[in-house]
Motif scaffolding. Sequence first.
Motif, PDB file in Angstrom:
ATOM      1  N   ILE A 149      80.540  51.290  50.477  1.00 30.77           N
ATOM      2  CA  ILE A 149      80.354  49.999  50.409  1.00 30.77           C
ATOM      3  C   ILE A 149      79.895  49.730  48.637  1.00 30.77           C
ATOM      4  O   ILE A 149      78.861  50.290  48.408  1.00 30.77           O
ATOM      5  CB  ILE A 149      79.177  49.314  51.144  1.00 30.77           C
ATOM      6  N   PHE A 150      80.613  49.173  47.982  1.00 33.43           N
ATOM      7  CA  PHE A 150      80.061  48.671  46.375  1.00 33.43           C
ATOM      8  C   PHE A 150      79.389  47.395  46.545  1.00 33.43           C
ATOM      9  O   PHE A 150      79.339  46.518  47.294  1.00 33.43           O
ATOM     10  CB  PHE A 150      81.325  48.654  45.771  1.00 33.43           C
ATOM     11  N   LEU A 151      78.524  47.448  45.579  1.00 35.56           N
ATOM     12  CA  LEU A 151      77.895  45.889  45.250  1.00 35.56           C
ATOM     13  C   LEU A 151      78.604  45.095  44.144  1.00 35.56           C
ATOM     14  O   LEU A 151      79.089  45.669  43.292  1.00 35.56           O
ATOM     15  CB  LEU A 151      76.368  46.426  44.926  1.00 35.56           C
ATOM     16  N   VAL A 152      78.174  44.010  44.333  1.00 33.13           N
ATOM     17  CA  VAL A 152      78.618  42.900  43.282  1.00 33.13           C
ATOM     18  C   VAL A 152      77.450  41.937  43.014  1.00 33.13           C
ATOM     19  O   VAL A 152      76.496  41.769  43.784  1.00 33.13           O
ATOM     20  CB  VAL A 152      79.811  42.018  43.563  1.00 33.13           C
ATOM     21  N   THR A 153      77.456  41.479  41.745  1.00 34.52           N
ATOM     22  CA  THR A 153      76.223  40.558  41.543  1.00 34.52           C
ATOM     23  C   THR A 153      76.803  39.272  40.902  1.00 34.52           C
ATOM     24  O   THR A 153      77.937  39.155  40.873  1.00 34.52           O
ATOM     25  CB  THR A 153      75.437  41.124  40.590  1.00 34.52           C
ATOM     26  N   PRO A 154      75.772  38.260  40.750  1.00 33.66           N
ATOM     27  CA  PRO A 154      76.239  37.023  40.336  1.00 33.66           C
ATOM     28  C   PRO A 154      77.004  36.963  38.990  1.00 33.66           C
ATOM     29  O   PRO A 154      77.770  36.350  38.379  1.00 33.66           O
ATOM     30  CB  PRO A 154      75.022  36.153  40.127  1.00 33.66           C
ATOM     31  N   GLU A 155      76.816  38.008  38.264  1.00 36.32           N
ATOM     32  CA  GLU A 155      77.194  38.459  36.804  1.00 36.32           C
ATOM     33  C   GLU A 155      78.588  39.154  36.910  1.00 36.32           C
ATOM     34  O   GLU A 155      79.336  39.111  35.832  1.00 36.32           O
ATOM     35  CB  GLU A 155      76.417  39.028  36.027  1.00 36.32           C
ATOM     36  N   THR A 156      78.994  39.715  37.897  1.00 38.72           N
ATOM     37  CA  THR A 156      80.323  40.308  38.049  1.00 38.72           C
ATOM     38  C   THR A 156      81.373  39.492  37.800  1.00 38.72           C
ATOM     39  O   THR A 156      81.442  38.499  38.454  1.00 38.72           O
ATOM     40  CB  THR A 156      80.569  41.175  39.381  1.00 38.72           C
ATOM     41  N   LYS A 157      82.332  39.867  36.982  1.00 36.23           N
ATOM     42  CA  LYS A 157      83.445  38.756  36.575  1.00 36.23           C
ATOM     43  C   LYS A 157      84.493  38.994  37.758  1.00 36.23           C
ATOM     44  O   LYS A 157      84.632  40.034  38.524  1.00 36.23           O
ATOM     45  CB  LYS A 157      84.044  39.526  35.323  1.00 36.23           C
ATOM     46  N   GLU A 158      85.309  37.671  37.923  1.00 39.72           N
ATOM     47  CA  GLU A 158      86.140  37.644  38.946  1.00 39.72           C
ATOM     48  C   GLU A 158      86.949  39.083  39.231  1.00 39.72           C
ATOM     49  O   GLU A 158      87.207  39.409  40.082  1.00 39.72           O
ATOM     50  CB  GLU A 158      87.043  36.574  39.196  1.00 39.72           C
ATOM     51  N   GLU A 159      87.636  39.355  38.106  1.00 41.50           N
ATOM     52  CA  GLU A 159      88.689  40.357  37.969  1.00 41.50           C
ATOM     53  C   GLU A 159      88.048  41.594  38.497  1.00 41.50           C
ATOM     54  O   GLU A 159      88.558  42.545  39.546  1.00 41.50           O
ATOM     55  CB  GLU A 159      89.137  40.564  36.541  1.00 41.50           C
ATOM     56  N   ARG A 160      86.748  41.941  38.010  1.00 43.23           N
ATOM     57  CA  ARG A 160      85.949  43.198  38.474  1.00 43.23           C
ATOM     58  C   ARG A 160      85.739  43.121  40.275  1.00 43.23           C
ATOM     59  O   ARG A 160      85.878  44.097  40.749  1.00 43.23           O
ATOM     60  CB  ARG A 160      84.727  43.466  37.722  1.00 43.23           C
ATOM     61  N   GLY A 170      84.586  48.748  54.707  1.00 44.29           N
ATOM     62  CA  GLY A 170      83.693  48.190  55.373  1.00 44.29           C
ATOM     63  C   GLY A 170      83.390  46.776  55.399  1.00 44.29           C
ATOM     64  O   GLY A 170      83.373  45.823  56.216  1.00 44.29           O
ATOM     65  N   PHE A 171      82.522  46.611  54.304  1.00 40.24           N
ATOM     66  CA  PHE A 171      82.213  45.146  53.911  1.00 40.24           C
ATOM     67  C   PHE A 171      81.569  45.040  52.216  1.00 40.24           C
ATOM     68  O   PHE A 171      81.928  46.180  51.646  1.00 40.24           O
ATOM     69  CB  PHE A 171      81.078  44.566  54.547  1.00 40.24           C
ATOM     70  N   LEU A 172      81.554  44.244  51.615  1.00 41.54           N
ATOM     71  CA  LEU A 172      81.118  44.043  50.213  1.00 41.54           C
ATOM     72  C   LEU A 172      79.916  43.551  50.217  1.00 41.54           C
ATOM     73  O   LEU A 172      79.404  42.774  50.883  1.00 41.54           O
ATOM     74  CB  LEU A 172      82.110  42.964  49.455  1.00 41.54           C
ATOM     75  N   TYR A 173      78.745  44.123  49.360  1.00 44.59           N
ATOM     76  CA  TYR A 173      77.458  43.902  49.337  1.00 44.59           C
ATOM     77  C   TYR A 173      77.173  43.041  48.164  1.00 44.59           C
ATOM     78  O   TYR A 173      77.465  43.504  47.057  1.00 44.59           O
ATOM     79  CB  TYR A 173      76.625  45.425  49.177  1.00 44.59           C
ATOM     80  N   ALA A 174      76.832  41.925  48.575  1.00 39.66           N
ATOM     81  CA  ALA A 174      76.819  40.874  47.422  1.00 39.66           C
ATOM     82  C   ALA A 174      75.291  40.642  47.137  1.00 39.66           C
ATOM     83  O   ALA A 174      74.548  40.092  47.759  1.00 39.66           O
ATOM     84  CB  ALA A 174      77.349  39.515  47.881  1.00 39.66           C
ATOM     85  N   VAL A 175      74.733  41.289  45.983  1.00 43.66           N
ATOM     86  CA  VAL A 175      73.525  41.254  45.542  1.00 43.66           C
ATOM     87  C   VAL A 175      73.095  39.637  45.081  1.00 43.66           C
ATOM     88  O   VAL A 175      73.855  39.091  44.333  1.00 43.66           O
ATOM     89  CB  VAL A 175      73.372  41.978  44.492  1.00 43.66           C
ATOM     90  N   SER A 176      72.309  39.141  45.626  1.00 48.38           N
ATOM     91  CA  SER A 176      72.091  37.687  45.321  1.00 48.38           C
ATOM     92  C   SER A 176      71.640  37.282  44.036  1.00 48.38           C
ATOM     93  O   SER A 176      71.753  36.099  43.506  1.00 48.38           O
ATOM     94  CB  SER A 176      70.952  37.146  46.399  1.00 48.38           C
TER      95      SER A 176
END
Length: 256
Positions: A149-160, A170-176
Motif C-alpha cells: 500500500i502506497f501513500l498519497v497526499t493533497p500535494e501529490t500531482k494527478e499523474e503521480r 489492496g488499497f490506496l492510503y490517502a494522507v489527509s
Amino acid sequence: MTRIEKLFSEKKQQKVLNVYCTAGFPKLDSTLEVMKSLQANGADLIELGMPYSDPLADGEVIQQSGAVALQNGMTIAILFEQLKEMRSIINIPVILMGYMNPVLQYGFENFCAKAAEVGVDGLILPDLPMYEYESEYGQIIKKYGLNLIFLVTPETKEERIRRIDDLSTGFLYAVSSSSTTGSNKDISEQEPYFKKLHDMNLKNPILVGFGIKDKQTFEAACKYTNGAIIGTAYIKALGNGKDVQMATKEFLEKIV
C-alpha cells in the motif's frame, strides 16, 4: 482474492474501519490481545505498527508508543514469534506498517517470507521509494503474495497519483494532510481533495488516514472514500490505564 480484496468486495456499501496499533504496546505481550479486542469490537482491518527509533510519518503519540514498545523489548523477530498462531484467532486482514531500515536489517526477503508465513496480508512502508519498489523490492513482495500500500497526499500531482494507484495493491492510503499522524487539522476542509480522488475512478479502494479520531471525523473522511484509518486516538485510549478489552470496547463503540 486476497483477504483485503475480499473485505472491500463485501463492504461495497459500507465504510471500512482500519485501526492502527503498535506491536508490543502497552506491554510486550499485548499485541495479540489488542488485535483480538479490535476484531471483537468492530475493526475491519488491523494496521500493526512495527516500532522504530526514527518513525518519519508518526506524530508524538505513536512515536511514544513505539518508544515504549522498544523499551519493552519488541523486535521484528519477536513480533513474528507472537504472530505465529495469529490466524487461529484473527480472521480479518492484517497489515504491517513500518520503515525500511529495520526490515532491511532483518533481511527483506526473509521479512516478506515470514510475514506471509504467519498470515500477514500486506505492507505499508512509507520510506520505500517507487523506483526501488519497481526495480528491486516489488518482485519479492509479489512473490510472497503480499499487498503493498502506497501513500498519497493533497500535494501529490494527478499523474503521480495514477502511477501510485497502478503500483499499489489492496488499497490506496490517502494522507489527509501533509503532517504527521495525530494532526488536529479539520478533516472536513479536505473534502475537495477526497472528492478529487473519488472522481479519478482509481482502481484501488481509498482509505483516509491522519486526523481521524472520532465518529464525526470518521464520517467526514468516508464521504467520498471507502473508509478511514484511526491510529493516534486509539493509542491514546490504550495508554489511559484501563485494560485492553475495556479501552478498545469503549473507544470503538463511539466510532462504529
